[in-house]
Design a protein around this motif. Structure first.
Motif, PDB file in Angstrom:
ATOM      1  N   ARG A 271       1.186  -1.193   0.225  1.00  0.00           N
ATOM      2  CA  ARG A 271       0.292  -0.273  -0.009  1.00  0.00           C
ATOM      3  C   ARG A 271       1.389   0.734  -0.179  1.00  0.00           C
ATOM      4  O   ARG A 271       0.568   2.593  -0.439  1.00  0.00           O
ATOM      5  CB  ARG A 271      -1.455  -0.518   0.998  1.00  0.00           C
ATOM      6  CG  ARG A 271      -2.183  -0.795   0.632  1.00  0.00           C
ATOM      7  CD  ARG A 271      -2.739  -1.171   2.172  1.00  0.00           C
ATOM      8  NE  ARG A 271      -4.164  -1.439   2.487  1.00  0.00           N
ATOM      9  CZ  ARG A 271      -5.106  -2.303   3.153  1.00  0.00           C
ATOM     10  NH1 ARG A 271      -4.630  -2.558   4.269  1.00  0.00           N
ATOM     11  NH2 ARG A 271      -5.849  -3.290   3.153  1.00  0.00           N
ATOM     12  N   HIS A 272       1.964   1.086   0.385  1.00  0.00           N
ATOM     13  CA  HIS A 272       2.439   2.168   0.399  1.00  0.00           C
ATOM     14  C   HIS A 272       4.100   2.506  -0.384  1.00  0.00           C
ATOM     15  O   HIS A 272       4.684   3.339  -0.308  1.00  0.00           O
ATOM     16  CB  HIS A 272       3.540   2.180   1.823  1.00  0.00           C
ATOM     17  CG  HIS A 272       2.641   2.954   3.628  1.00  0.00           C
ATOM     18  ND1 HIS A 272       1.939   1.616   3.623  1.00  0.00           N
ATOM     19  CD2 HIS A 272       1.536   4.282   3.848  1.00  0.00           C
ATOM     20  CE1 HIS A 272       0.467   1.954   4.704  1.00  0.00           C
ATOM     21  NE2 HIS A 272       1.268   3.782   4.752  1.00  0.00           N
ATOM     22  N   THR A 273       4.257   1.464  -1.163  1.00  0.00           N
ATOM     23  CA  THR A 273       5.008   1.152  -2.413  1.00  0.00           C
ATOM     24  C   THR A 273       4.273   2.068  -3.631  1.00  0.00           C
ATOM     25  O   THR A 273       3.989   1.555  -3.749  1.00  0.00           O
ATOM     26  CB  THR A 273       5.824  -0.056  -2.363  1.00  0.00           C
ATOM     27  OG1 THR A 273       6.060  -0.406  -1.523  1.00  0.00           O
ATOM     28  CG2 THR A 273       6.641   0.314  -3.802  1.00  0.00           C
ATOM     29  N   PRO A 274       5.025   2.941  -3.624  1.00  0.00           N
ATOM     30  CA  PRO A 274       4.572   3.270  -5.301  1.00  0.00           C
ATOM     31  C   PRO A 274       4.707   2.195  -6.733  1.00  0.00           C
ATOM     32  O   PRO A 274       5.029   1.163  -6.733  1.00  0.00           O
ATOM     33  CB  PRO A 274       5.693   4.577  -6.100  1.00  0.00           C
ATOM     34  CG  PRO A 274       6.129   4.748  -4.338  1.00  0.00           C
ATOM     35  CD  PRO A 274       6.735   3.376  -3.492  1.00  0.00           C
ATOM     36  N   SER A 275       3.775   2.635  -7.613  1.00  0.00           N
ATOM     37  CA  SER A 275       3.922   1.868  -8.646  1.00  0.00           C
ATOM     38  C   SER A 275       5.431   1.486  -9.633  1.00  0.00           C
ATOM     39  O   SER A 275       5.990   2.094  -9.226  1.00  0.00           O
ATOM     40  CB  SER A 275       2.754   2.136  -9.687  1.00  0.00           C
ATOM     41  OG  SER A 275       1.152   2.206  -9.373  1.00  0.00           O
ATOM     42  N   ASP A 276       5.305   0.039  -9.814  1.00  0.00           N
ATOM     43  CA  ASP A 276       6.810  -0.441 -10.527  1.00  0.00           C
ATOM     44  C   ASP A 276       7.699  -0.249  -9.600  1.00  0.00           C
ATOM     45  O   ASP A 276       9.274   0.045 -10.025  1.00  0.00           O
ATOM     46  CB  ASP A 276       7.055   0.712 -11.597  1.00  0.00           C
ATOM     47  CG  ASP A 276       5.635   1.072 -12.891  1.00  0.00           C
ATOM     48  OD1 ASP A 276       5.332   0.134 -13.107  1.00  0.00           O
ATOM     49  OD2 ASP A 276       5.160   2.018 -13.333  1.00  0.00           O
TER      50      ASP A 276
END
Length: 370
Positions: A271-276
């Motif tokens: 949830r707290h990690t950006p896409s890619d």
């Protein structure tokens, strides 16, 4: 010269009298066990003086001491007894005074341990101060939890009420919109159900009612199961989820409970990690021989002032309390901590590289494997 028979007689009589006086003193102290410490100290000194006097009287009765010497001995014993009573009185006054000072501090709000107390009272005061601090922290967390969960429950309930009223009043009638409303209501119900489940699980942990069914499991299998369960969420978020668990590390644990704790960490990381970007699960043995599970993300790190609060109930690290889509009540990390501690393990978090790393350490089973 004192014959050996007389000496034995004096010792026997003195011991007998001393035993009788000691038993009487213990009886008196038992009767006065709820009275002031000063009274008990006085009883102790009186018992000691009385036992000494009994020995002197026994010697006098055997005529070993007589004449002026007898008067000198009795005077010395009497003076010694008075000195002992005086010292006991002074000591008792100080103990009573310091006890009252401690009682006054306990009744004060907030409680602060007074300094300069006798060692035992100081230990009690320090322990009370720590207990009061923990109680204030827990009470604050409970109030915060009630306020935040109330808000988190009110928001989806308000939306569901509006959608249900729109469907009931016929305001929305076209099939696509009706289907969308139904799907949204179902989603909100599932979110509310998950929040209630989290609250129930947390209450069990805090009440000490969490029951574990332990068996020997491998951390690699646990990581694989967690990876499979979290893969759909990672794919929907566009996050790459990988695992590094080539080493088979056996532990005695409840697979379901420990899997939930690890799953909470993984979901939180996604949830707290950006896409890619990437979330990495690792399993192995640390330098101390402890079985170690870690979840590393790319969240950008946690502010230093927030690191000690990460596992607090309902802490989310954000000022806004409106939950994001798919968000929980902020109980996942608190539940994970409770489960890990129930397994006699420790859980922690550190900033590492582009994000942070959560680590679970558990006692490892012998190297026999599974």
């Amino acid at each position: 010269m004192v014959r050996s028979g007389e000496l034995l007689m004096v010792v026997a009589v003195t011991a007998g009298l001393g035993l009788v006086i000691a038993l009487l003193g213990i009886g008196v102290m038992w009767r006065l066990r709820t009275r002031s410490i000063g009274v008990m100290l006085a009883v102790v000194v009186v018992v000691a003086v009385a036992a000494t006097l009994a020995g002197v009287v026994a010697i006098i009765m055997k005529m070993i001491i007589g004449g002026p010497v007898k008067d000198f001995v009795l005077s010395v014993v009497a003076v010694g007894g008075l000195v002992g009573l005086g010292v006991a009185f002074v000591l008792a006054r100080r103990v009573v005074r310091e006890s009252r000072r401690l009682v006054s501090a306990v009744r004060a709000v907030p409680f602060e341990a007074p300094r300069g107390l006798p060692a035992e009272l100081q230990t009690i005061a320090n322990t009370l101060e720590e207990a009061y601090a923990r109680e204030r922290a827990l009470e604050g967390a409970r109030r915060e939890l009630v306020a935040w969960v109330s808000h988190d429950l009110r928001t989806p309930l308000a939306g569901m009420r509006a959608m249900v009223e729109a469907l009931q009043d016929g305001v929305v009638s076209d099939p696509p919109t009706v289907a969308r409303y139904h799907a949204q209501i179902k989603l909100e119900v599932e979110r509310l159900s998950a929040m209630v489940d989290d609250l129930f699980e947390l209450s069990r942990i805090h009440a000490g009612a969490l029951r574990l069914s332990r068996s020997r499991i491998g951390l690699a299998d646990l990581v694989a199961d967690t990876l499979a369960g979290a893969e759909p969420l990672a794919r929907a978020k566009g996050v790459l989820l990988t695992a590094e668990a080539s080493e088979s590390v056996p532990v005695e644990a409840d697979a379901g409970a420990l899997g939930r704790a690890l799953g909470n960490l993984v979901v939180n990381a996604i949830r707290h990690t950006p896409s890619d970007r990437t979330v990495v699960l690792r399993a192995g043995v640390d330098d101390d021989g402890m079985a170690c599970l870690s979840v590393a993300d790319c969240c950008g790190g946690i502010p230093a002032e927030d690191l000690p609060r990460v596992f607090e109930v309902a802490f989310r690290g954000e000022a806004a309390r409106t939950p994001a889509a798919g968000g929980g009540a902020g109980l996942g990390l608190a539940i994970a901590q409770g489960i890990v501690e129930a397994h006699d393990g420790v859980i922690g978090v550190v900033n590492d590289g582009p994000g942070c790393r959560f680590e679970i350490r558990l006692p490892a089973v012998g190297s026999g494997g599974l």
